[in-house]
Design a protein around this motif. Sequence first.
Motif, PDB file in Angstrom:
ATOM      1  N   LEU A 202       0.832  -1.200   0.000  1.00  0.00           N
ATOM      2  CA  LEU A 202       0.000   0.000   0.000  1.00  0.00           C
ATOM      3  C   LEU A 202       0.870   1.255   0.000  1.00  0.00           C
ATOM      4  O   LEU A 202       0.601   2.229  -0.731  1.00  0.00           O
ATOM      5  N   ILE A 203       1.947   1.239   0.841  1.00  0.00           N
ATOM      6  CA  ILE A 203       2.867   2.397   0.874  1.00  0.00           C
ATOM      7  C   ILE A 203       3.495   2.612  -0.496  1.00  0.00           C
ATOM      8  O   ILE A 203       3.585   3.744  -1.003  1.00  0.00           O
ATOM      9  N   LEU A 204       3.948   1.502  -1.127  1.00  0.00           N
ATOM     10  CA  LEU A 204       4.568   1.633  -2.452  1.00  0.00           C
ATOM     11  C   LEU A 204       3.567   2.155  -3.477  1.00  0.00           C
ATOM     12  O   LEU A 204       3.921   2.973  -4.358  1.00  0.00           O
ATOM     13  N   LEU A 205       2.332   1.699  -3.390  1.00  0.00           N
ATOM     14  CA  LEU A 205       1.317   2.165  -4.327  1.00  0.00           C
ATOM     15  C   LEU A 205       1.040   3.656  -4.146  1.00  0.00           C
ATOM     16  O   LEU A 205       0.934   4.417  -5.129  1.00  0.00           O
ATOM     17  N   LEU A 206       0.938   4.098  -2.882  1.00  0.00           N
ATOM     18  CA  LEU A 206       0.724   5.523  -2.619  1.00  0.00           C
ATOM     19  C   LEU A 206       1.909   6.353  -3.106  1.00  0.00           C
ATOM     20  O   LEU A 206       1.724   7.455  -3.652  1.00  0.00           O
ATOM     21  N   GLU A 207       3.133   5.829  -2.883  1.00  0.00           N
ATOM     22  CA  GLU A 207       4.318   6.554  -3.379  1.00  0.00           C
ATOM     23  C   GLU A 207       4.269   6.698  -4.896  1.00  0.00           C
ATOM     24  O   GLU A 207       4.648   7.733  -5.458  1.00  0.00           O
ATOM     25  N   PHE A 208       3.845   5.607  -5.550  1.00  0.00           N
ATOM     26  CA  PHE A 208       3.813   5.654  -7.007  1.00  0.00           C
ATOM     27  C   PHE A 208       2.839   6.742  -7.504  1.00  0.00           C
ATOM     28  O   PHE A 208       3.177   7.514  -8.402  1.00  0.00           O
ATOM     29  N   PHE A 209       1.646   6.795  -6.920  1.00  0.00           N
ATOM     30  CA  PHE A 209       0.631   7.725  -7.423  1.00  0.00           C
ATOM     31  C   PHE A 209       0.864   9.172  -6.978  1.00  0.00           C
ATOM     32  O   PHE A 209       0.559  10.102  -7.723  1.00  0.00           O
ATOM     33  N   PHE A 210       1.407   9.357  -5.759  1.00  0.00           N
ATOM     34  CA  PHE A 210       1.506  10.719  -5.222  1.00  0.00           C
ATOM     35  C   PHE A 210       2.924  11.296  -5.264  1.00  0.00           C
ATOM     36  O   PHE A 210       3.112  12.483  -5.030  1.00  0.00           O
ATOM     37  N   ILE A 211       3.942  10.437  -5.532  1.00  0.00           N
ATOM     38  CA  ILE A 211       5.322  10.957  -5.549  1.00  0.00           C
ATOM     39  C   ILE A 211       5.980  10.672  -6.894  1.00  0.00           C
ATOM     40  O   ILE A 211       6.351  11.588  -7.632  1.00  0.00           O
ATOM     41  N   PHE A 212       6.115   9.344  -7.222  1.00  0.00           N
ATOM     42  CA  PHE A 212       6.902   8.988  -8.399  1.00  0.00           C
ATOM     43  C   PHE A 212       6.253   9.463  -9.692  1.00  0.00           C
ATOM     44  O   PHE A 212       6.917  10.051 -10.559  1.00  0.00           O
TER      45      PHE A 212
END
Length: 602
Positions: A202-212
């Motif tokens: 979930l953390i990686l998914l959020l990073e992908f959509f909101f950061i990367f």
Amino acid sequence: MKEARAFSETLNFKKLKQMYLFALITIAITILLSQLLIQHNINSQLNDSKLINISGKQRMLSQKLAKEILILNSDADSSNDQEVISNIKKTLALWKFTHEALQKGNDSLKFPETKSIHLLELFNAVQPNVNYIEKATTQYLIDREKHISHTISQQEVKGILDNVALFVTKMNVIVGQYEYEALEKVTKQRNIEYGILSFTLLILLLEFFFIFKPTNKKIEILISKLLSSERRAIKLARDTEALSIIKENSVKELKSLNFAMENTLLYCRISPLGKIIHMGDKFSKLLQYNPSFDADKNFSKAITTVEKEQLDIDRIIAEKQRSGWQGELNTTDKNGNTLWLDMAMIPVRIKKEELELLVICFDITVRKNAELEVERLNRENIIEKINQQKIISSKIVENQENEQNRIAREIHDGIGQMLTGLKFSLESINLDDKEKSAQKIEYLKKLSLDIIKGVRTATFNLMPPELSDHGIVSSIAKLTLELGKLTGKNVQFYNKTDFDQRLDSLIEINIYRLTQEAINNAIKYAESSHIIVQLSHSNKILSITIDDNGKGFDVASVEKKRNSESGMGLLFMKERVQYINGRAFINSIPGEGTRITFNIPI
């Protein structure tokens, strides 16, 4: 360029850095927690597996205790009582200690004191049987040592066996409970790990959509603008700076190549007369050559200090300066150490009339020394094998000679003397005296039977008739039966898979001799009272296993003593089984017994 600079200023790198740092810390914490949890559960599972293993061992110890009591109770010979009683006491003490450790916990074994309510109930249920077995066994041993009534002993033995059976049944339930609780822990750990994995994803998914993803889009735009600005700048400067860039790149490449050659290759430039023009730094360090102090710049003298080796190098330079040369050189450095070089001399024409030799070397001293060491070890190994074969051959000849002498003594001292007695008895018969003649005839009949028995025994030791007539199964069965009668030992034979095939006569003879030697060793050296010979087979392998309850030995230490009788005995046994393409496996525990297994292809 201005547009790209203005766009890059709109990117908030400080905020981006904080977001990245937060994401990395979150992932690191989840991974750390996961690892700590996994390590904790692994340690717990190790203790659980040890508990299950020891619980299962308790059943084996109780059965071993019952078996030893039965052996003591059924053994009419009281000479072995003290040894069997001592073994029973050891088994009882180990069984009692392990049970208390399981029930109450033990720091040395890392057994927990706390248990589930169900386990406590199960241990309380089995405790009466434990107390009865301990008390009854102790009382039985005291009665046995004091030679108290056999009827009382039988009652005590029956009570012990009944409680051992109950103990084994209840311990099965305890082991099952341990396995159930261990499975619950594993299931719980798996669910927690799934939760941590889901959180991490979930953390990686959020990073992908909101950061990367947003950052990647902005950086792509910035790079696109920068590339566009770069193309316009290159186009403006191409005509004026093209030659300067090419020249600069060439200089860099030459510097890089020169640096690589100086520090990685053993290379040298020499003249056709063998004089050093230039030597690389690495080559100089290897040869301890310093052009500032070494006035004589002769290449051969820089390579070696031995005059003969210098002459050989000068000869190669003189003969191969135009065609080139490649090969291995064995030289001696300034410290007197041997140096092996894989050398190539390549002719290079600098100008029309100028010729140089480019020398490139590889230091192969370590490899050559290793090859020489391998050759030396191979020679030593071959010599050792030859010496072992000589010892084995001499031992075989000695054993054959001893066997022939033994048979000759048996025939001379036994059968020969009985035949002489038979001859004299026949000559002394007086047919006129019928009463004495009848007595002598009866004596002659008995003497004739003894002679026949002696001849059969001698021929049985040479080659049992069952081996040639009926095969290996029948001959081994007869061998165990005869040795049991002759020695008074309990020698049992089991054909577990009903093997009834006939093998090549040479294979059958070697299998028979191997089995005979293993049983004789168990009787002669191991001081065994019970020997079990088991035969089994598959489609490709015939296995013969000889188990004894003797004193055992340390296999590794005996195999090292190749010059001792026991060490050579194991070596002969393995050599004999290898002769018929088989393998021998010897397992022994001092104080517990020995198992020898022969696997022969069929």
